[in-house]
Motif scaffolding. Structure first.
Motif, PDB file in Angstrom:
ATOM      1  N   LEU A  83     -13.061 -63.285   7.788  1.00 33.23           N
ATOM      2  CA  LEU A  83     -13.863 -64.133   6.901  1.00 33.23           C
ATOM      3  C   LEU A  83     -14.731 -63.280   5.983  1.00 33.23           C
ATOM      4  N   LYS A  84     -15.334 -62.246   6.584  1.00 27.57           N
ATOM      5  CA  LYS A  84     -16.246 -61.390   5.827  1.00 27.57           C
ATOM      6  C   LYS A  84     -15.496 -60.704   4.682  1.00 27.57           C
ATOM      7  N   ARG A  85     -14.307 -60.170   5.041  1.00 27.87           N
ATOM      8  CA  ARG A  85     -13.525 -59.478   4.003  1.00 27.87           C
ATOM      9  C   ARG A  85     -13.070 -60.457   2.917  1.00 27.87           C
ATOM     10  N   ALA A  86     -12.650 -61.643   3.355  1.00 25.51           N
ATOM     11  CA  ALA A  86     -12.126 -62.616   2.382  1.00 25.51           C
ATOM     12  C   ALA A  86     -13.229 -63.081   1.440  1.00 25.51           C
ATOM     13  N   LYS A  87     -14.433 -63.203   1.977  1.00 18.82           N
ATOM     14  CA  LYS A  87     -15.531 -63.669   1.120  1.00 18.82           C
ATOM     15  C   LYS A  87     -15.921 -62.614   0.090  1.00 18.82           C
ATOM     16  N   ALA A  88     -15.538 -61.360   0.374  1.00 15.34           N
ATOM     17  CA  ALA A  88     -15.852 -60.288  -0.573  1.00 15.34           C
ATOM     18  C   ALA A  88     -14.682 -60.016  -1.513  1.00 15.34           C
ATOM     19  N   SER A  89     -13.625 -60.809  -1.402  1.00 16.84           N
ATOM     20  CA  SER A  89     -12.429 -60.544  -2.209  1.00 16.84           C
ATOM     21  C   SER A  89     -12.698 -60.817  -3.696  1.00 16.84           C
ATOM     22  N   PRO A  90     -12.035 -60.058  -4.584  1.00 14.35           N
ATOM     23  CA  PRO A  90     -12.186 -60.349  -6.004  1.00 14.35           C
ATOM     24  C   PRO A  90     -11.484 -61.652  -6.405  1.00 14.35           C
ATOM     25  N   CYS A  91     -10.651 -62.177  -5.518  1.00 11.71           N
ATOM     26  CA  CYS A  91      -9.881 -63.376  -5.877  1.00 11.71           C
ATOM     27  C   CYS A  91     -10.663 -64.636  -5.497  1.00 11.71           C
ATOM     28  N   GLU A  92     -10.895 -65.466  -6.492  1.00 14.86           N
ATOM     29  CA  GLU A  92     -11.764 -66.615  -6.281  1.00 14.86           C
ATOM     30  C   GLU A  92     -11.172 -67.617  -5.281  1.00 14.86           C
ATOM     31  N   GLU A  93      -9.841 -67.827  -5.384  1.00 15.25           N
ATOM     32  CA  GLU A  93      -9.216 -68.837  -4.540  1.00 15.25           C
ATOM     33  C   GLU A  93      -9.394 -68.527  -3.054  1.00 15.25           C
ATOM     34  N   ILE A  94      -9.217 -67.249  -2.705  1.00 12.10           N
ATOM     35  CA  ILE A  94      -9.311 -66.917  -1.276  1.00 12.10           C
ATOM     36  C   ILE A  94     -10.762 -66.947  -0.817  1.00 12.10           C
ATOM     37  N   ARG A  95     -11.666 -66.648  -1.747  1.00 12.15           N
ATOM     38  CA  ARG A  95     -13.104 -66.734  -1.388  1.00 12.15           C
ATOM     39  C   ARG A  95     -13.451 -68.181  -1.031  1.00 12.15           C
ATOM     40  N   ARG A  96     -12.928 -69.095  -1.862  1.00  8.97           N
ATOM     41  CA  ARG A  96     -13.221 -70.510  -1.606  1.00  8.97           C
ATOM     42  C   ARG A  96     -12.600 -70.968  -0.280  1.00  8.97           C
ATOM     43  N   PHE A  97     -11.389 -70.489  -0.034  1.00 10.45           N
ATOM     44  CA  PHE A  97     -10.698 -70.824   1.221  1.00 10.45           C
ATOM     45  C   PHE A  97     -11.532 -70.345   2.416  1.00 10.45           C
ATOM     46  N   ALA A  98     -12.050 -69.110   2.303  1.00 10.41           N
ATOM     47  CA  ALA A  98     -12.831 -68.535   3.397  1.00 10.41           C
ATOM     48  C   ALA A  98     -14.122 -69.324   3.620  1.00 10.41           C
ATOM     49  N   LEU A  99     -14.756 -69.718   2.516  1.00 11.18           N
ATOM     50  CA  LEU A  99     -16.000 -70.491   2.654  1.00 11.18           C
ATOM     51  C   LEU A  99     -15.733 -71.822   3.352  1.00 11.18           C
ATOM     52  N   GLY A 100     -14.613 -72.439   2.966  1.00 11.48           N
ATOM     53  CA  GLY A 100     -14.237 -73.706   3.607  1.00 11.48           C
ATOM     54  C   GLY A 100     -14.045 -73.520   5.098  1.00 11.48           C
ATOM     55  N   LEU A 101     -13.371 -72.439   5.482  1.00 13.65           N
ATOM     56  CA  LEU A 101     -13.136 -72.184   6.907  1.00 13.65           C
ATOM     57  C   LEU A 101     -14.445 -71.903   7.637  1.00 13.65           C
ATOM     58  N   GLU A 102     -15.345 -71.230   6.946  1.00 14.04           N
ATOM     59  CA  GLU A 102     -16.623 -70.907   7.562  1.00 14.04           C
ATOM     60  C   GLU A 102     -17.380 -72.193   7.905  1.00 14.04           C
ATOM     61  N   ASN A 103     -17.237 -73.174   7.016  1.00 17.96           N
ATOM     62  CA  ASN A 103     -17.916 -74.450   7.252  1.00 17.96           C
ATOM     63  C   ASN A 103     -17.422 -75.160   8.489  1.00 17.96           C
ATOM     64  N   GLU A 104     -16.169 -74.921   8.857  1.00 22.24           N
ATOM     65  CA  GLU A 104     -15.680 -75.533  10.093  1.00 22.24           C
ATOM     66  C   GLU A 104     -15.176 -74.431  11.009  1.00 22.24           C
ATOM     67  N   ALA A 105     -16.035 -73.431  11.182  1.00 21.47           N
ATOM     68  CA  ALA A 105     -15.641 -72.253  11.952  1.00 21.47           C
ATOM     69  C   ALA A 105     -15.270 -72.611  13.389  1.00 21.47           C
ATOM     70  N   ASP A 106     -15.964 -73.585  13.981  1.00 22.69           N
ATOM     71  CA  ASP A 106     -15.662 -73.936  15.373  1.00 22.69           C
ATOM     72  C   ASP A 106     -14.228 -74.429  15.507  1.00 22.69           C
ATOM     73  N   ALA A 107     -13.867 -75.332  14.582  1.00 22.90           N
ATOM     74  CA  ALA A 107     -12.519 -75.899  14.636  1.00 22.90           C
ATOM     75  C   ALA A 107     -11.473 -74.827  14.327  1.00 22.90           C
ATOM     76  N   ALA A 108     -11.804 -73.919  13.403  1.00 20.57           N
ATOM     77  CA  ALA A 108     -10.859 -72.858  13.053  1.00 20.57           C
ATOM     78  C   ALA A 108     -10.680 -71.892  14.216  1.00 20.57           C
ATOM     79  N   LEU A 109     -11.788 -71.548  14.867  1.00 21.31           N
ATOM     80  CA  LEU A 109     -11.693 -70.656  16.029  1.00 21.31           C
ATOM     81  C   LEU A 109     -10.923 -71.319  17.161  1.00 21.31           C
ATOM     82  N   ALA A 110     -11.148 -72.632  17.323  1.00 24.60           N
ATOM     83  CA  ALA A 110     -10.441 -73.362  18.377  1.00 24.60           C
ATOM     84  C   ALA A 110      -8.928 -73.316  18.146  1.00 24.60           C
ATOM     85  N   ALA A 111      -8.521 -73.238  16.865  1.00 19.32           N
ATOM     86  CA  ALA A 111      -7.087 -73.136  16.571  1.00 19.32           C
ATOM     87  C   ALA A 111      -6.499 -71.881  17.197  1.00 19.32           C
ATOM     88  N   LEU A 112      -7.335 -70.843  17.330  1.00 14.20           N
ATOM     89  CA  LEU A 112      -6.848 -69.577  17.872  1.00 14.20           C
ATOM     90  C   LEU A 112      -6.968 -69.513  19.384  1.00 14.20           C
TER      91      LEU A 112
END
Ligand code: ZN
Length: 562
Positions: A493-522
């Motif tokens: 997440l940390k690396r993705a949020k620092a990416s120069p690519c806007e789309e992946i930054r937004r994706f990472a932020l979205g995942l961060e907002n539901e980090a519990d559910a995303a972690l549970a997927a793993l």
């Protein structure tokens, strides 16, 4: 097989009938009428004692008799009708509100029904499997005539038993009608559909969850409506994102980012093409390649085919113009295409490659001729169609087009500068990748790629350096899901949020907002895979109902798991 009884000519006919058409003990056979279409069995009740259906008191006081007509299971192709003479009794209990009642024959038929229980069960089996219209046709073919709507009301009357509230719930949406979605809920522990809801918004899901408070785990995709619905309706439940959907979302992110790099995609294509032309090709190799191509021109098309690349470019142009606020009519006029095409493209959230599998059956006999003409440079499908029509071809223009659309253009045409229309498209098409194809290139390991793909990818990274970072992040993400490595999650997440690519930054932020559910997927074993399976079944049922199913009926059939 066990022999149940042996009949001889000396046996009474009544015994024969009773064995062939089982009737309850308390009924006596009077006669059997046979016509060319129907058997009619006349029966009479022998019961002299009956209990009142309201108060239960037994009585022997006869009131009258009357004839009940029942349809029964057919005998071969002959319909079978039962005429049963039954009794009416007086209820002798002075406190009972029922004065007169008819005796019941529970093992044969329900009160007031006109079909025997065994006929009803046979009809139901067909109705669950085939639905109304197709079911009625099957029933008619088996001498059990019934109309579709009666068959469906049998289904409705039988209904389905309510499934117990699942502990682990899977949820996903499906399309009910145009612009109207539904929600399918599946018990993930028992792989059983639990409910079918109309609508896929948060309130629909939340209110179902409120009525079923025992749900402990919810497996879902990343759609906001189920997330919010689950939070509202079951705040106690653990939410788990679906791994397959996560991977799909990531690919979409890459595709979106690549769609903004059309120039780089094209230029990389040109560079790879040039460097390929620079390499001297041995004549033997060339001849071999040519022979291979002639042998099976359909097998490997240049990707994308000229037609496909053209459509994609058109699709992008349509969306660009629409984004500028141009009305559809104007877009159609400026691009010189039909308005339907513009409308169709605007409805597609992304370009859909409608590649048909060619139907070889009809065109196949003309393959040799078509190949010869193709090599001579005749690539106009309409002209070829007319030519083979004269030779007896009866197939449609479309079937020929499907047959030919993956054939590569003849070599001379691709290279010829004198062919102003075909050449530029073909040149661009032969090496330029679509965003979707490039997504695959970005996510593959080098050993999985062909040489040209690797060269293309390198050129792409040089032209748009942010794509290299995107590729690394994408691969890491897929690895994380595959290995279910939750330790990787926050560093990623940390690396993705620092990416120069806007789309992946937004994706990472979205995942961060539901980090519990995303972690549970793993960490959790659950996935919505079984829901997808049931959605496939649901779609099949919906098609069987000719796409105009009522939601209640569709729900019944989905929930009926035989
Ligand atoms: Zn009574």
């Amino acid at each position: 097989m066990k022999t149940v009884s042996v009949l001889s000519a000396k046996d009474q006919i009544e015994k024969v009938i009773k064995l062939l058409i089982p009737v309850p003990e308390k009924l006596e056979i009077h006669e059997l009428l046979i016509t060319s279409e129907e058997l009619t069995l006349v029966l009479a009740s022998l019961q002299s004692l009956a209990s009142c259906p309201v108060c239960g008191q037994e009585t022997r006081r006869l009131h009258s008799t009357y004839m009940r007509t029942l349809q029964d299971l057919p005998w071969g192709s002959l319909r079978l009708q039962l005429h049963v003479q039954v009794h009416r009794f007086f209820c002798q209990n002075p406190d009972c509100k029922r004065k007169i009642f008819t005796e019941r024959l529970p093992e044969l038929v329900e009160p007031f029904a006109r079909r025997t229980n065994r006929l009803r069960d046979a009809l139901l089996t067909i109705a669950w499997a085939l639905g109304g219209e197709a079911g009625a046709k099957q029933c008619a073919a088996h001498a059990m005539p019934i109309c579709a709507s009666n068959l469906l009301s049998l289904l409705r009357r039988q209904g389905v038993s309510t499934a117990p509230t699942p502990r682990v719930l899977g949820v996903d949406d499906w399309s009910f009608r145009r612009l109207q979605a539904g929600t399918l809920l599946v018990d993930l522990e028992h792989h059983r559909p639990v409910d079918v809801l109309l609508g896929s918004d948060e309130e629909v899901f939340a209110s179902w969850l409120r009525e079923h408070p025992d749900v402990e785990v919810i497996s879902r995709d990343r759609g906001a409506s189920y997330q919010k619905g689950a939070m509202k309706g079951a705040p106690q439940a653990k939410q788990v994102l679906d791994r397959w959907h996560l991977g799909k979302n990531l690919r979409e992110v890459l595709q979106k980012a690549l769609a903004r790099q059309m120039d780089a995609l094209q230029q990389a294509g040109e560079e790879v093409k040039e460097s390929k032309q620079d390499q001297p090709t041995a004549p033997a190799q060339l001849a071999q390649a040519g022979a291979k191509q002639r042998k099976s021109p359909r097998r490997k098309a240049p990707s994308p085919s000229p037609q496909r690349a053209w459509q994609l470019a058109l699709y992008q142009r349509v969306h660009e113009l629409a984004a500028e606020g141009k009305p559809q009519r104007e877009i159609a006029a400026s691009l010189q295409v039909q308005r339907q095409t513009v409308r169709k493209y605007l409805r597609m959230p992304q370009f859909v490659d409608r590649r048909h599998s060619p139907s070889p059956s009809q065109v196949e006999p003309y393959r040799a001729y078509l190949q010869q003409r193709w090599e001579q440079g005749e690539v106009m499908i309409k002209a070829l169609w007319q030519e083979i029509q004269q030779q007896g071809f009866t197939g449609s223009y479309g079937s020929l087009r499907n047959f030919l659309h993956t054939w590569p253009l003849p070599q001379e045409m691709v290279a010829s500068p004198s062919s102003p229309f075909v050449a530029p498209i073909a040149q661009r098409a032969s090496t330029t990748r679509t965003p979707r194809q490039a997504t695959r290139l970005l996510l593959c390991e080098p050993e999985e790629l062909r040489e040209t793909d690797i060269a293309y990818r390198q050129a792409l990274f040089r032209l748009a350096p942010s794509l290299e970072n995107l590729s690394t992040l994408g691969k890491e993400f897929l690895q994380m899901i595959k290995k279910r490595d939750d330790q990787m999650f926050f560093p990623w997440l940390k690396r993705a949020k620092a990416s120069p690519c806007e789309e992946i930054r937004r994706f990472a932020l979205g995942l961060e907002n539901e980090a519990d559910a995303a972690l549970a997927a793993l960490t959790e074993p659950w996935s919505t895979g079984p829901v997808e399976g049931h959605i496939t079944r649901l779609k099949l049922l919906k098609r069987q109902m000719y796409g105009r199913a009522n939601i209640d009926l569709l729900r019944l059939r989905v929930l009926h798991v035989a």
